[in-house]
Design an enzyme around this catalytic site. Structure first.
Site, mmCIF file in Angstrom:
data_model
loop_
_atom_site.group_PDB
_atom_site.id
_atom_site.type_symbol
_atom_site.label_atom_id
_atom_site.label_comp_id
_atom_site.label_asym_id
_atom_site.label_seq_id
_atom_site.Cartn_x
_atom_site.Cartn_y
_atom_site.Cartn_z
ATOM 1 N N LYS A 1 37.075 15.182 72.966
ATOM 2 C CA LYS A 1 36.747 15.219 71.834
ATOM 3 C C LYS A 1 37.716 14.501 70.803
ATOM 4 O O LYS A 1 38.670 14.326 71.231
ATOM 5 C CB LYS A 1 36.887 16.894 71.395
ATOM 6 C CG LYS A 1 38.291 17.389 71.635
ATOM 7 C CD LYS A 1 39.180 17.384 70.258
ATOM 8 C CE LYS A 1 40.666 17.808 70.863
ATOM 9 N NZ LYS A 1 41.832 17.295 69.623
ATOM 10 N N ASP B 1 41.471 25.046 72.910
ATOM 11 C CA ASP B 1 40.389 23.849 72.566
ATOM 12 C C ASP B 1 38.878 24.075 73.663
ATOM 13 O O ASP B 1 37.906 23.513 73.718
ATOM 14 C CB ASP B 1 40.616 22.431 72.963
ATOM 15 C CG ASP B 1 41.242 22.218 71.555
ATOM 16 O OD1 ASP B 1 41.204 22.520 70.540
ATOM 17 O OD2 ASP B 1 42.199 21.263 71.600
HETATM 18 O O1 C5P Z 1 46.014 27.014 73.448
HETATM 19 P P1 C5P Z 1 46.690 25.705 74.073
HETATM 20 O O2 C5P Z 1 47.379 25.929 75.474
HETATM 21 O O3 C5P Z 1 45.983 24.578 74.006
HETATM 22 O O4 C5P Z 1 47.738 25.508 72.909
HETATM 23 C C1 C5P Z 1 48.916 24.294 73.171
HETATM 24 C C2 C5P Z 1 49.994 24.821 72.191
HETATM 25 O O5 C5P Z 1 49.598 24.454 70.844
HETATM 26 C C3 C5P Z 1 50.712 25.892 72.354
HETATM 27 O O6 C5P Z 1 51.848 25.905 72.267
HETATM 28 C C4 C5P Z 1 50.112 26.970 71.310
HETATM 29 O O7 C5P Z 1 51.049 27.788 70.464
HETATM 30 C C5 C5P Z 1 49.806 25.801 70.080
HETATM 31 N N1 C5P Z 1 48.737 26.112 69.362
HETATM 32 C C6 C5P Z 1 48.703 27.076 68.193
HETATM 33 N N2 C5P Z 1 47.825 27.395 67.355
HETATM 34 C C7 C5P Z 1 46.390 26.940 67.764
HETATM 35 C C8 C5P Z 1 46.302 26.075 68.889
HETATM 36 C C9 C5P Z 1 47.342 25.634 69.827
HETATM 37 O O8 C5P Z 1 49.842 27.320 67.696
HETATM 38 N N3 C5P Z 1 45.365 27.324 67.223
#
Ligand code: C5P
Length: 285
Positions: A9, A134
């Protein structure tokens, strides 16, 4: 045996609105799937979950998000874990292209088929959210507004057919570090209402005009300026960083412009791709 394609994406828009109680950030994004895909193969084995990945730099065990997605699928469905997962990696990682989330999405979609569980898209997205913000978008795919953590998805008109060049500088960016940098900075917010209006009208020029990514304000990717300059010189109508970077994408109206631009960028960067928008996420083939 099941084969699933897992599209990458890009973010046509990304704004950080605030912090949620669970520590994540509340986002307003416009996401677009592109036809740069990993390929995931799933089969039943002798019990348990095993994973192999064509890129040896990625973990091949429970630390891999695709493995976690399989575990979450089995936990949610109550099925005894049994899956052999093979990942053919094409999407660069730590790139802002949701490469890991795409694989996780493909595993959930593929296991749903392999085990005939008939889960709804929403249920698969709920399972996916347990392993990454995501992942729901990577299941849904196409052109979507994504809000809250990224899991509140609204489809908008598909992006018109165009050519999207992706160029990834060598050094990856940690998403967690990018959010931490954003927390410590004052952010100028791009115009999400006009972007939303352009997206709901399928107004390509408006999308290019109102696109934005606030991570560009807090993440320094030194190569970004020169990549954008090359894209602009070759006729790109929108050039911007995707996600928390470092990949920069450039949108072109013609294949020729995109290919000429990619040829130029390939002189300096290893990971350069000419892609097109696609209207779905992870798909069994
Ligand atoms: O959910 P994911 O593992 O992809 O998130 C990766 C990092 O990005 C994490 O440290 C998460 O705290 C941060 N993040 C965030 N808010 C979001 C998506 C991701 O703070 N909406």
């Amino acid at each position: 045996m099941i084969k699933v394609t897992a599209p990458a994406k890009i973010n046509l828009f990304l704004d950080i609105l605030g912090r949620l109680e669970n520590g994540f950030h509340s986002l307003f994004m416009v996401m677009q799937s592109v036809d740069l895909c990993d390929e995931i193969t799933l089969a039943k084995g002798n019990g348990g979950i095993s994973l192999t990945c064509s890129d040896a730099r990625l973990p091949q065990d429970g630390r891999n998000i695709a493995y976690k997605a399989a575990a979450a699928f089995f936990e949610a469905t109550g099925i005894e874990p049994n899956a052999v997962i093979t990942i053919e990696k094409k999407i660069p990682f730590e790139a802002g292209l949701a490469g890991g989330s795409a694989d996780a999405a493909a595993v959930i979609v593929g296991l749903n088929e392999l085990y005939d569980t008939n889960l709804s898209t929403q249920t698969m997205c709920d399972i996916g959210l347990k392993v990454g913000s995501d992942v729901p978008f990577c299941i849904e795919g196409g052109t979507c507004i994504a809000q809250n953590r990224g899991e509140v998805l609204s489809r908008v008109k598909p992006l018109k057919d165009c050519f999207i060049v992706l160029a990834k500088p060598e050094k990856g960016v940690s998403t967690a570090a990018a959010f931490a940098a954003a927390d410590n900075s004052y952010i100028y917010h791009p115009d999400s209402i006009r972007m939303l209006d352009a997206c709901s009208n399928g107004d390509f020029e408006g999308i290019c005009k109102y696109a934005g990514n606030v991570f560009e304000q807090v993440i320094e990717v030194v190569e970004r300026v020169s990549i954008k300059e090359t894209m602009r010189n070759f006729g790109s109508v929108l050039y911007q960083m995707s996600g928390s970077g470092p990949t920069v994408f450039g949108i072109f109206n013609t294949k020729e412009e995109a290919e000429n631009c990619a040829a130029e960028l390939k002189k300096d960067y290893k990971d350069v791709f000419v892609t097109r928008p696609v209207d779905s996420g992870a798909k069994v083939i």
